[in-house]
Design an enzyme around this catalytic site. Structure first.
Site, mmCIF file in Angstrom:
data_model
loop_
_atom_site.group_PDB
_atom_site.id
_atom_site.type_symbol
_atom_site.label_atom_id
_atom_site.label_comp_id
_atom_site.label_asym_id
_atom_site.label_seq_id
_atom_site.Cartn_x
_atom_site.Cartn_y
_atom_site.Cartn_z
ATOM 1 N N GLU A 1 0.827 -1.209 0.000
ATOM 2 C CA GLU A 1 0.000 0.000 0.000
ATOM 3 C C GLU A 1 0.861 1.260 0.000
ATOM 4 O O GLU A 1 0.537 2.246 -0.667
ATOM 5 C CB GLU A 1 -0.920 0.011 1.236
ATOM 6 C CG GLU A 1 -1.868 -1.181 1.308
ATOM 7 C CD GLU A 1 -1.324 -2.337 2.131
ATOM 8 O OE1 GLU A 1 -2.080 -2.925 2.909
ATOM 9 O OE2 GLU A 1 -0.113 -2.660 1.986
ATOM 10 N N GLU B 1 12.677 -33.520 -0.876
ATOM 11 C CA GLU B 1 13.209 -34.037 -2.140
ATOM 12 C C GLU B 1 13.605 -35.508 -2.082
ATOM 13 O O GLU B 1 14.060 -36.056 -3.074
ATOM 14 C CB GLU B 1 14.405 -33.187 -2.588
ATOM 15 C CG GLU B 1 14.014 -31.881 -3.238
ATOM 16 C CD GLU B 1 14.964 -31.455 -4.349
ATOM 17 O OE1 GLU B 1 15.934 -32.186 -4.621
ATOM 18 O OE2 GLU B 1 14.728 -30.394 -4.938
#
Length: 341
Positions: free
Chosen positions: A46, A283
């Site tokens: 913002e 992994e």
């Protein structure tokens, strides 16, 4: 709001521990300001959007769109809700509510109490999806978990140990798929492998083929037997070792003692939550991946299937979930699954 989401994605991998946020300011149906959160400690979306407006006098007659509820607390930067109030932007459109306890509706309430019009829930699902790591971390008190593996055309994740002559990865996929994996690593905060994968592949688990930060490396070493000359113990990225043994701390490597019983995975996730790590790639190897699957502790699975036939070796994990996204990278098939939990 779609534009807010586009902008927010620019911060993927660089905003941790903060969420991805995009903001757009509109005056008379024209975008006059845009911004996104780039990095923790730097201005929020913002603020960047407001600062990009060339004529600040237009703000009082403008609408500000933001993909996540404006913050209401003082952190490293002042509250964005205060800025919106100070600038007199009377209409605020919010994608979704912030789950973080320090915000959690307070920003919206502050704006409403100040007499601003606030619309909430525009593209709510999409705004939550882009911050799936942030939301999972704060709601489930654990990292967002991505399972990743590559399997051969005949369903094997690695060749038989007896056939391997070198301690290095055996590539099943093409170079473009491997580069994509390095891009993924740059987007997540941690990456984990088991003992056997560390020994057999001697992986570095870094982002060598993509520009971006390497994740914190995590390895399981129950008996403390992993050689210290493995690439996991170099200085390219920090490493956490979960073990049952007493271990002497070395530079860039931290040893965490845990019980390797039934609750091992939960202990690891609790520790990562305490460390503030919002996402985790698992992994391998097959046993480690299967443990996460069997416990239902995963959010997403990314599975490559290459053209290579290994003929003998270690079977890929078993995961029953409907295919949700299939794409091809040259001739490698990539399937992405989502956990329904």
């Amino acid at each position: 709001m779609k534009r807010c989401l586009q902008l927010a994605k620019n911060g993927l991998g660089t905003t941790y521990p903060n969420p991805l946020v995009g903001s757009v300011i509109v005056h008379d149906d024209l975008i006059i300001g845009e911004g996104w959160h780039r990095k923790a400690g730097e201005p929020h979306a913002e603020v960047n959007a407001v600062n990009s407006v060339k004529n600040p006098e237009l703000l009082k007659d403008s609408t500000i769109y933001v993909s996540l509820e404006p913050c209401s607390h003082y952190g490293k930067t002042p509250p964005c809700s205060d800025l919106i109030i100070a600038k007199g932007i009377k209409k605020v459109v919010v994608g979704t509510v912030d789950p973080f306890a320090e915000v959690a509706g307070r920003g919206i309430k502050k704006l409403l109490d100040a007499g601003h019009e606030v619309i909430v829930g525009i593209l709510d699902k999409e705004c939550q999806e882009i911050n799936k790591r942030f939301f999972t971390f704060h709601k489930k008190k654990r990292p967002y978990i991505i399972l990743k593996w590559a399997e051969s055309a005949d369903g094997l994740i690695a060749p038989a140990p007896i056939t391997r002559k070198k301690k290095e990865p055996v590539w099943i996929t093409n170079p473009y798929s491997r580069q994509l994996v390095h891009k993924w690593r740059a987007q997540e905060q941690a990456i984990l492998v088991g003992t056997q994968t560390a020994l057999a592949d001697n992986p570095s688990l870094t982002t060598r083929e993509w520009a971006g930060p390497s994740p914190t490396r995590i390895v399981l070493d129950r008996k403390g037997t992993l050689p210290r000359n493995l690439q996991l113990f170099n200085h390219d990225a920090p490493t956490l070792v979960f073990t049952e043994t007493e271990s002497k701390e070395v530079a860039n490597v931290n040893f965490i003692r845990v019980d390797f019983g039934e609750s091992l995975i939960e202990q690891i996730l609790d520790h990562l939550h305490t460390k503030g790590l919002q996402s985790l790639i698992v992994e391998g190897g097959a046993k480690t991946l299967q443990t996460f699957i069997d416990k239902g502790l995963w959010d997403e699975a990314r599975i490559f299937k290459g053209e290579t036939f290994l003929q003998q070796g270690i079977a890929a994990p078993m995961l029953n979930a409907p295919e949700q996204d299939v794409r091809f990278i040259l001739k490698d098939k990539l399937t992405i699954l989502r956990c329904g939990n």
